[in-house]
Design a protein around this motif. Sequence first.
Motif, short mmCIF file in Angstrom:
data_model
loop_
_atom_site.label_atom_id
_atom_site.label_comp_id
_atom_site.label_asym_id
_atom_site.label_seq_id
_atom_site.Cartn_x
_atom_site.Cartn_y
_atom_site.Cartn_z
N MET A 33 -1.64 -37.51 -30.68
CA MET A 33 -2.65 -36.59 -31.17
C MET A 33 -3.52 -36.20 -29.98
N ALA A 34 -4.12 -35.03 -30.05
CA ALA A 34 -4.95 -34.56 -28.94
C ALA A 34 -6.11 -33.73 -29.47
N TRP A 35 -7.16 -33.70 -28.67
CA TRP A 35 -8.34 -32.88 -28.96
C TRP A 35 -8.74 -32.17 -27.66
N GLY A 36 -9.40 -31.04 -27.80
CA GLY A 36 -9.82 -30.32 -26.61
C GLY A 36 -8.63 -29.75 -25.87
N THR A 37 -8.62 -29.91 -24.55
CA THR A 37 -7.57 -29.37 -23.70
C THR A 37 -7.07 -30.46 -22.77
N SER A 38 -5.78 -30.77 -22.85
CA SER A 38 -5.22 -31.88 -22.10
C SER A 38 -3.86 -31.51 -21.53
N ARG A 39 -3.36 -32.37 -20.68
CA ARG A 39 -2.00 -32.26 -20.14
C ARG A 39 -1.13 -33.32 -20.80
N VAL A 40 -0.03 -32.90 -21.42
CA VAL A 40 0.88 -33.83 -22.08
C VAL A 40 2.32 -33.51 -21.66
N THR A 41 3.20 -34.46 -21.90
CA THR A 41 4.63 -34.25 -21.60
C THR A 41 5.39 -33.97 -22.89
N ASN A 294 -25.44 -52.34 -9.22
CA ASN A 294 -26.17 -51.13 -8.85
C ASN A 294 -25.27 -50.00 -8.35
N ARG A 295 -23.97 -50.19 -8.43
CA ARG A 295 -23.03 -49.12 -8.08
C ARG A 295 -21.87 -49.17 -9.07
N LEU A 296 -21.56 -48.00 -9.66
CA LEU A 296 -20.53 -47.95 -10.70
C LEU A 296 -19.69 -46.69 -10.51
N VAL A 297 -18.40 -46.81 -10.78
CA VAL A 297 -17.48 -45.68 -10.64
C VAL A 297 -16.73 -45.47 -11.95
N VAL A 298 -16.70 -44.23 -12.42
CA VAL A 298 -15.91 -43.85 -13.59
C VAL A 298 -14.70 -43.05 -13.10
N GLU A 299 -13.52 -43.50 -13.50
CA GLU A 299 -12.29 -42.77 -13.17
C GLU A 299 -11.91 -41.90 -14.36
N PHE A 300 -11.48 -40.66 -14.09
CA PHE A 300 -11.18 -39.72 -15.17
C PHE A 300 -10.04 -38.81 -14.75
N LYS A 301 -9.50 -38.04 -15.70
CA LYS A 301 -8.44 -37.08 -15.43
C LYS A 301 -9.08 -35.72 -15.20
N ASP A 302 -9.11 -35.28 -13.96
CA ASP A 302 -9.87 -34.10 -13.58
C ASP A 302 -9.07 -32.82 -13.84
N ARG A 303 -9.55 -32.01 -14.78
CA ARG A 303 -8.87 -30.75 -15.09
C ARG A 303 -8.87 -29.81 -13.89
N ALA A 304 -9.92 -29.88 -13.08
CA ALA A 304 -9.99 -29.01 -11.91
C ALA A 304 -8.96 -29.37 -10.85
N LYS A 305 -8.39 -30.56 -10.95
CA LYS A 305 -7.36 -31.01 -10.01
C LYS A 305 -6.03 -31.23 -10.74
N GLU A 306 -5.76 -30.37 -11.71
CA GLU A 306 -4.52 -30.42 -12.49
C GLU A 306 -4.32 -31.76 -13.18
N TYR A 307 -5.42 -32.34 -13.62
CA TYR A 307 -5.44 -33.57 -14.41
C TYR A 307 -5.02 -34.80 -13.61
N ALA A 308 -5.15 -34.72 -12.30
CA ALA A 308 -4.95 -35.90 -11.47
C ALA A 308 -6.16 -36.82 -11.59
N ALA A 309 -5.98 -38.09 -11.29
CA ALA A 309 -7.08 -39.04 -11.38
C ALA A 309 -8.13 -38.71 -10.32
N ASN A 310 -9.40 -38.77 -10.74
CA ASN A 310 -10.51 -38.54 -9.83
C ASN A 310 -11.60 -39.54 -10.20
#
Length: 409
Positions: A33-41, A294-310
């Motif tokens: 299932m999907a919502w919004g806009t995503s990349r799927v196979t 005091n430092r935190l990083v969130v990894e996400f699928k960046d649509r601006a980079k063709e859904y590559a991890a950023n």
Amino acid sequence: MSFFGQQQTTGTTPQKLTTLSVQTSSYGICMGMAWGTSRVTGNLIWYGDFQAIEHTQEVGGKGGGGTSSTNYTYRTGFALGLVESRLASIGQVWSGKDKTDCGALGLDVFVGAAGQSPWAYLTANHAGEALNYPDLSYVAASAFDLGNNASLPNLAFEIKTLTAGAGGGLDAAPWTIVSDMLSAGGFPAGRLGDLSAYTNWTGASGLFLSPALTEQKRAADAVQEILDITHTAAVASEGVLKLIPYGDTAAVGNGYTFTPSTAPAFDLTDDDFLGLDGDLPIRIKRRAQSDAKNRLVVEFKDRAKEYAANTAPASDEAHIAEFGERPAETVTYDAIKTASVASAVAYLKLQRGLYVLNTYEFRLGWRYCRLEPMDVVTLTHGLLGMVRVPVRITDIEEDTEGTLTITAE
């Protein structure tokens, strides 16, 4: 062998392939299932009419002799299931390393309507296999050109669902996502409480998401991840499920206005507390400020980079200067598709980890039974030097005598 005045034609013929190789074809798996806009196979749901097309070339030689070369190209019909979600459109398509679209690849698109008709090609040529696949979005091709390789390329699709468009962008509203997930998991719609606070909080904060559930997962876990991203708690109370944001600051944005509920339900004093161990009225557990991350990083699928991890980092430079760098583990949220949302989520999680340090435990009588998690109360106790300290209830346990043991932060 040759004769005087003649040259025998010679040639090369590669092995003819008779079967198709595909990227994914699994029987009995759950469609996503999907919502919004995503990349799927996707998953292969039909395949047939595989053809090997012979191509022979002859090149003349001296004295009438020559050579011939035979090779094959291939084409096939197939249908590839995407998600059990209604689509508005399919944008770009990745075919291997190439970017293209469905039209250029000769793909028919089925958007996942409940009453969609079967694929016309199957109806005409394989009537016994012509299914309409209600509520399943998929793509199909009757004669897909495979070139000289009898394998489907690795295909990926940017799908835009009907839930896209929240905040004027390509993502979906979290309140829609959570409602749909609960419904898919069998949760009765009538047991979901008022979502106005959650709607206004996530809308004003711009926390719009595009999750794609492509692997089997418990509905409760899927919902909890969305709530973690959107800084919200789920509370079962008064026969319904309530979604209550942790946000305690007013926010305005995207046409939404969030007004936090910070008024205390009760101002508790010495007269209200029942003794804990050794008649202690309030047990306080303090976590040192120097131990906070005091430092935190969130990894996400960046649509601006063709859904590559950023990644989106957040840090508190003043805290780092005082206590040194203390990084937290990277948090991965594939439902986030834009850097702005990832940065907002990283900041919210960092601030909560930095400044919500103390835990309070106390006991109250049954007359406070209307309290529930996420309620705010104030604590006053002279010996502990506490005067109307606001705390948020996170857990309530009731014993057989109606005594409430409360944990707050």
